[in-house]
Design an enzyme around this catalytic site. Structure first.
Site, PDB file in Angstrom:
ATOM      1  N   CYS A  78       5.782   5.843   4.701  1.00  0.00           N
ATOM      2  CA  CYS A  78       4.549   5.219   4.201  1.00  0.00           C
ATOM      3  C   CYS A  78       4.005   5.928   2.961  1.00  0.00           C
ATOM      4  CB  CYS A  78       3.493   5.188   5.305  1.00  0.00           C
ATOM      5  SG  CYS A  78       3.909   4.018   6.593  1.00  0.00           S
ATOM      6  N   GLU A 115      -1.022  -4.140  11.728  1.00  0.00           N
ATOM      7  CA  GLU A 115      -0.173  -3.802  10.582  1.00  0.00           C
ATOM      8  C   GLU A 115       1.257  -4.263  10.859  1.00  0.00           C
ATOM      9  OE1 GLU A 115      -0.431   0.037   7.978  1.00  0.00           O
ATOM     10  OE2 GLU A 115       1.110   0.347   9.487  1.00  0.00           O
ATOM     11  N   HIS A 160       5.052  -0.014  -0.387  1.00  0.00           N
ATOM     12  CA  HIS A 160       5.750  -0.837   0.594  1.00  0.00           C
ATOM     13  C   HIS A 160       4.742  -1.859   1.097  1.00  0.00           C
ATOM     14  CE1 HIS A 160       3.713   2.106   3.143  1.00  0.00           C
ATOM     15  NE2 HIS A 160       3.711   1.176   4.082  1.00  0.00           N
ATOM     16  N   ASP A 173      -4.975 -10.558  -0.326  1.00  0.00           N
ATOM     17  CA  ASP A 173      -3.672 -11.201  -0.135  1.00  0.00           C
ATOM     18  C   ASP A 173      -2.813 -11.074  -1.399  1.00  0.00           C
ATOM     19  OD1 ASP A 173      -1.701 -12.655   1.215  1.00  0.00           O
ATOM     20  OD2 ASP A 173      -2.430 -14.567   0.405  1.00  0.00           O
ATOM     21  N   HIS A 174      -1.562 -10.607  -1.203  1.00  0.00           N
ATOM     22  CA  HIS A 174      -0.615 -10.387  -2.309  1.00  0.00           C
ATOM     23  C   HIS A 174      -1.152  -9.369  -3.334  1.00  0.00           C
ATOM     24  CE1 HIS A 174       1.286 -13.834  -0.500  1.00  0.00           C
ATOM     25  NE2 HIS A 174       2.367 -13.593  -1.204  1.00  0.00           N
ATOM     26  N   HIS A 177       0.839  -1.198   0.000  1.00  0.00           N
ATOM     27  CA  HIS A 177       0.000   0.000   0.000  1.00  0.00           C
ATOM     28  C   HIS A 177       0.876   1.251   0.000  1.00  0.00           C
ATOM     29  CE1 HIS A 177      -0.466   0.970   4.619  1.00  0.00           C
ATOM     30  NE2 HIS A 177       0.778   0.796   4.282  1.00  0.00           N
ATOM     31  N   HIS A 194       3.214  -4.935   4.040  1.00  0.00           N
ATOM     32  CA  HIS A 194       3.045  -5.348   5.431  1.00  0.00           C
ATOM     33  C   HIS A 194       2.597  -6.795   5.474  1.00  0.00           C
ATOM     34  CE1 HIS A 194       3.423  -1.356   7.214  1.00  0.00           C
ATOM     35  NE2 HIS A 194       2.667  -0.892   6.213  1.00  0.00           N
TER      36      HIS A 194
HETATM   37 NI    NI Z   1       2.367   1.042   5.575  1.00  0.00          NI
END
Ligand code: NI
Length: 143
Positions: free
Chosen positions: A33, A129, A39, A79-80, A14, A41
């Site tokens: 961020c 997160e 990036h 997911d992914h 995200h 998580h």
């Molecule tokens: Ni983040």
């Protein structure tokens, strides 16, 4: 009242960015961020259903059913994936943990109500997160 929780994991990319604000404001507000190249998580989601026990099964909700709902409503979609670009139900929101947890609750609520016993219903969704940072959405704290 009995509270039943199922935990699941997913990975996603995200970027925190408010397109109504300047690049400078975004960099200063969101720091790392705001990286334009995204990036990721390793998220953990905890879904809690509150209710009464079905005397025929001993369950508030069958945890296999809850697992399947989380899989279909959240993991299959997120997911992914890139949460800014690839998830229709997150379109137009800044994918902070706070905004994600609220959207996940709304995505799960109806299926969980249908699958659970009597008036049992979705009580809260927690989203980690990182190991240290999480948000919880619990719109009906009285139940
Ligand atoms: Ni983040």
């Amino acid at each position: 009242m009995i509270y039943v929780t199922r935990k699941a994991h997913f990975n996603a990319a995200h970027r925190l960015h408010n397109s109504n604000k300047s690049d400078k404001w975004n960099r200063e507000t969101f720091g790392k961020c705001n990286n334009p190249n995204w990036h990721g998580h390793n998220y953990t989601i905890e879904v809690t259903v509150a209710g009464t026990v079905n005397p025929e099964t001993g369950y508030v909700i069958d945890l296999g059913d809850l697992k399947g709902i989380i899989q279909k409503r959240i993991l299959d979609k997120c997911d992914h994936k890139n949460l800014n670009l690839e998830v229709p139900f997150l379109e137009g929101i800044i994918p902070s943990t706070e905004n994600l947890v609220k959207a996940f609750f709304q995505e799960l609520e109806d299926d969980i109500y249908e699958a659970s016993y009597g008036d049992s219903k979705l009580y809260s969704v927690k989203l980690f997160e990182t190991e240290r940072n999480l948000a919880e959405y619990r719109p009906n704290p009285s139940i």
